[in-house]
Design a protein around this motif. Structure first.
Motif, PDB file in Angstrom:
ATOM      1  N   SER A   1      45.800  36.227  40.003  1.00 55.05           N
ATOM      2  CA  SER A   1      45.642  37.442  40.800  1.00 55.05           C
ATOM      3  C   SER A   1      46.215  37.243  42.196  1.00 55.05           C
ATOM      4  CB  SER A   1      44.164  37.836  40.894  1.00 55.05           C
ATOM      5  OG  SER A   1      43.659  38.161  39.622  1.00 55.05           O
ATOM      6  N   ALA A   2      46.014  36.049  42.767  1.00 57.41           N
ATOM      7  CA  ALA A   2      46.591  35.757  44.087  1.00 57.41           C
ATOM      8  C   ALA A   2      48.111  35.845  44.027  1.00 57.41           C
ATOM      9  CB  ALA A   2      46.146  34.378  44.566  1.00 57.41           C
ATOM     10  N   ILE A   3      48.691  35.336  42.952  1.00 58.53           N
ATOM     11  CA  ILE A   3      50.148  35.399  42.778  1.00 58.53           C
ATOM     12  C   ILE A   3      50.599  36.853  42.708  1.00 58.53           C
ATOM     13  CG2 ILE A   3      52.010  34.937  41.121  1.00 58.53           C
ATOM     14  CD1 ILE A   3      50.503  32.262  40.520  1.00 58.53           C
ATOM     15  N   LYS A   4      49.840  37.658  42.041  1.00 55.01           N
ATOM     16  CA  LYS A   4      50.179  39.075  41.885  1.00 55.01           C
ATOM     17  C   LYS A   4      50.242  39.784  43.236  1.00 55.01           C
ATOM     18  CE  LYS A   4      48.325  43.249  39.718  1.00 55.01           C
ATOM     19  NZ  LYS A   4      47.224  43.773  38.894  1.00 55.01           N
ATOM     20  N   TYR A   5      49.362  39.421  44.158  1.00 60.24           N
ATOM     21  CA  TYR A   5      49.271  40.141  45.434  1.00 60.24           C
ATOM     22  C   TYR A   5      49.923  39.423  46.610  1.00 60.24           C
ATOM     23  CZ  TYR A   5      46.099  43.241  43.025  1.00 60.24           C
ATOM     24  OH  TYR A   5      45.559  44.147  42.148  1.00 60.24           O
TER      25      TYR A   5
ATOM     26  N   ILE B   1      36.715  41.292  47.911  1.00 63.22           N
ATOM     27  CA  ILE B   1      37.861  41.719  47.098  1.00 63.22           C
ATOM     28  C   ILE B   1      37.731  43.190  46.742  1.00 63.22           C
ATOM     29  CG2 ILE B   1      38.928  41.464  44.812  1.00 63.22           C
ATOM     30  CD1 ILE B   1      38.471  38.404  45.164  1.00 63.22           C
ATOM     31  N   ARG B   2      36.524  43.647  46.464  1.00 66.59           N
ATOM     32  CA  ARG B   2      36.330  45.075  46.172  1.00 66.59           C
ATOM     33  C   ARG B   2      36.725  45.941  47.354  1.00 66.59           C
ATOM     34  NH1 ARG B   2      30.645  44.599  43.228  1.00 66.59           N
ATOM     35  NH2 ARG B   2      31.422  42.790  42.181  1.00 66.59           N
ATOM     36  N   GLU B   3      36.462  45.446  48.564  1.00 64.29           N
ATOM     37  CA  GLU B   3      36.824  46.210  49.765  1.00 64.29           C
ATOM     38  C   GLU B   3      38.328  46.190  50.015  1.00 64.29           C
ATOM     39  OE1 GLU B   3      34.536  44.710  53.031  1.00 64.29           O
ATOM     40  OE2 GLU B   3      32.643  45.032  51.968  1.00 64.29           O
ATOM     41  N   ASP B   4      38.988  45.086  49.707  1.00 67.04           N
ATOM     42  CA  ASP B   4      40.430  44.947  49.929  1.00 67.04           C
ATOM     43  C   ASP B   4      41.032  44.178  48.756  1.00 67.04           C
ATOM     44  OD1 ASP B   4      42.990  44.828  50.918  1.00 67.04           O
ATOM     45  OD2 ASP B   4      42.534  43.393  52.517  1.00 67.04           O
ATOM     46  N   PRO B   5      41.304  44.872  47.641  1.00 66.30           N
ATOM     47  CA  PRO B   5      41.744  44.174  46.427  1.00 66.30           C
ATOM     48  C   PRO B   5      43.172  43.621  46.482  1.00 66.30           C
ATOM     49  CG  PRO B   5      41.689  46.530  46.060  1.00 66.30           C
ATOM     50  CD  PRO B   5      41.121  46.294  47.419  1.00 66.30           C
ATOM     51  N   GLU B   6      43.914  43.892  47.525  1.00 58.27           N
ATOM     52  CA  GLU B   6      45.294  43.412  47.580  1.00 58.27           C
ATOM     53  C   GLU B   6      45.486  42.239  48.537  1.00 58.27           C
ATOM     54  OE1 GLU B   6      48.073  46.589  48.029  1.00 58.27           O
ATOM     55  OE2 GLU B   6      47.183  47.732  46.399  1.00 58.27           O
ATOM     56  N   ASP B   7      44.407  41.634  49.002  1.00 57.76           N
ATOM     57  CA  ASP B   7      44.497  40.469  49.890  1.00 57.76           C
ATOM     58  C   ASP B   7      44.482  39.200  49.037  1.00 57.76           C
ATOM     59  OD1 ASP B   7      44.331  38.486  51.777  1.00 57.76           O
ATOM     60  OD2 ASP B   7      42.550  39.290  52.774  1.00 57.76           O
ATOM     61  N   TYR B   8      45.643  38.586  48.902  1.00 57.46           N
ATOM     62  CA  TYR B   8      45.777  37.422  48.027  1.00 57.46           C
ATOM     63  C   TYR B   8      44.904  36.252  48.463  1.00 57.46           C
ATOM     64  CZ  TYR B   8      48.433  34.641  51.332  1.00 57.46           C
ATOM     65  OH  TYR B   8      48.796  33.906  52.404  1.00 57.46           O
ATOM     66  N   SER B   9      44.664  36.125  49.768  1.00 56.27           N
ATOM     67  CA  SER B   9      43.912  34.971  50.262  1.00 56.27           C
ATOM     68  C   SER B   9      42.474  34.965  49.748  1.00 56.27           C
ATOM     69  CB  SER B   9      43.932  34.916  51.785  1.00 56.27           C
ATOM     70  OG  SER B   9      43.272  36.038  52.332  1.00 56.27           O
ATOM     71  N   LYS B  10      41.927  36.127  49.492  1.00 52.95           N
ATOM     72  CA  LYS B  10      40.565  36.186  48.955  1.00 52.95           C
ATOM     73  C   LYS B  10      40.539  35.685  47.517  1.00 52.95           C
ATOM     74  CE  LYS B  10      39.336  39.855  52.094  1.00 52.95           C
ATOM     75  NZ  LYS B  10      39.243  41.283  52.275  1.00 52.95           N
ATOM     76  N   TYR B  11      41.586  35.979  46.764  1.00 51.59           N
ATOM     77  CA  TYR B  11      41.672  35.460  45.398  1.00 51.59           C
ATOM     78  C   TYR B  11      41.847  33.943  45.409  1.00 51.59           C
ATOM     79  CZ  TYR B  11      42.293  40.299  43.870  1.00 51.59           C
ATOM     80  OH  TYR B  11      42.109  41.634  43.624  1.00 51.59           O
ATOM     81  N   ALA B  12      42.660  33.460  46.339  1.00 53.98           N
ATOM     82  CA  ALA B  12      42.867  32.014  46.445  1.00 53.98           C
ATOM     83  C   ALA B  12      41.558  31.309  46.815  1.00 53.98           C
ATOM     84  CB  ALA B  12      43.951  31.708  47.474  1.00 53.98           C
ATOM     85  N   ALA B  13      40.796  31.893  47.737  1.00 54.09           N
ATOM     86  CA  ALA B  13      39.496  31.325  48.105  1.00 54.09           C
ATOM     87  C   ALA B  13      38.531  31.378  46.924  1.00 54.09           C
ATOM     88  CB  ALA B  13      38.919  32.080  49.301  1.00 54.09           C
ATOM     89  N   LEU B  14      38.579  32.460  46.174  1.00 52.43           N
ATOM     90  CA  LEU B  14      37.739  32.586  44.984  1.00 52.43           C
ATOM     91  C   LEU B  14      38.084  31.490  43.972  1.00 52.43           C
ATOM     92  CD1 LEU B  14      35.570  34.320  43.555  1.00 52.43           C
ATOM     93  CD2 LEU B  14      37.443  35.703  42.631  1.00 52.43           C
TER      94      LEU B  14
END
Length: 184
Positions: free
Chosen positions: A90-94, A58-71
């Motif tokens: 956060s996933a909803i935001k991105y 997420i730090r490398e690509d903070p706008e990828d919603y799928s990483k937030y969903a996986a988190l």
């Protein structure tokens, strides 16, 4: 007594149905760019390693919603529900409007809100999830749980009936529910 017996049967049915929604944390998208964890670690420690890797991604690509969903899935797995809720928000935001994951994201948010007993927020998330995919069976189960938690049994029966329209076995559960309420 019949109502209590039926409610116990219904709750066991709902708990079994959520087993099918449980997500195994070993899909490749969670383990990409990570080394396989040691088998000596507990499941919670393994999940915490996954969480660490996801936070780095997420730090490398903070706008990828799928990483937030996986988190969120990882946090949910070990019972960190408030963190999971924050990750889903956060996933909803991105998440862009063209993505097809809205019902999944809002459905998981609703489930987390139900666990945390934040019923108003759960209903809002369920309404949004149903807007995107009214035929999502898991979200309809969450809707049934919401109505049961609010003691709105007729609405719960209607939500169950929606899923049972094409399934004779589920139709039986609806009939049991109606019978327990003395409405047949």
């Amino acid at each position: 007594m019949r109502k209590i017996t039926f409610l116990l049967i219904l709750l066991s049915f709902l708990s079994v149905s959520t087993v099918f929604a449980d997500i195994n944390l070993k899909p490749s998208f969670l383990w990409k760019d990570l080394t396989e964890p040691s088998t000596e670690l507990s499941e919670e420690d393994q999940v915490l390693n996954v969480i660490w890797g996801l936070k780095e991604a997420i730090r490398e690509d903070p706008e990828d919603y799928s990483k937030y969903a996986a988190l969120a899935v990882a946090y949910d797995r070990i019972g960190y529900y408030e963190e999971a809720m924050y990750a889903l928000k956060s996933a909803i935001k991105y998440c862009s409007d063209s993505d097809a994951q809205w019902d999944f994201i809002y459905g998981n948010l609703a489930r987390i809100c139900l666990i945390l007993k934040q019923l108003d927020e759960a209903k809002d998330a369920l309404d949004r999830a149903m807007e995107y995919n009214p035929d999502n069976i898991i979200n309809n189960v969450h809707l049934t749980q919401y109505f049961l938690m609010k003691s709105e049994y007729k609405e719960a029966a209607v939500a169950m009936k929606k899923d049972s329209d094409s399934n004779a076995e589920k139709d039986t559960y609806f009939n049991w529910y109606q019978y327990a309420l003395g409405e047949l």
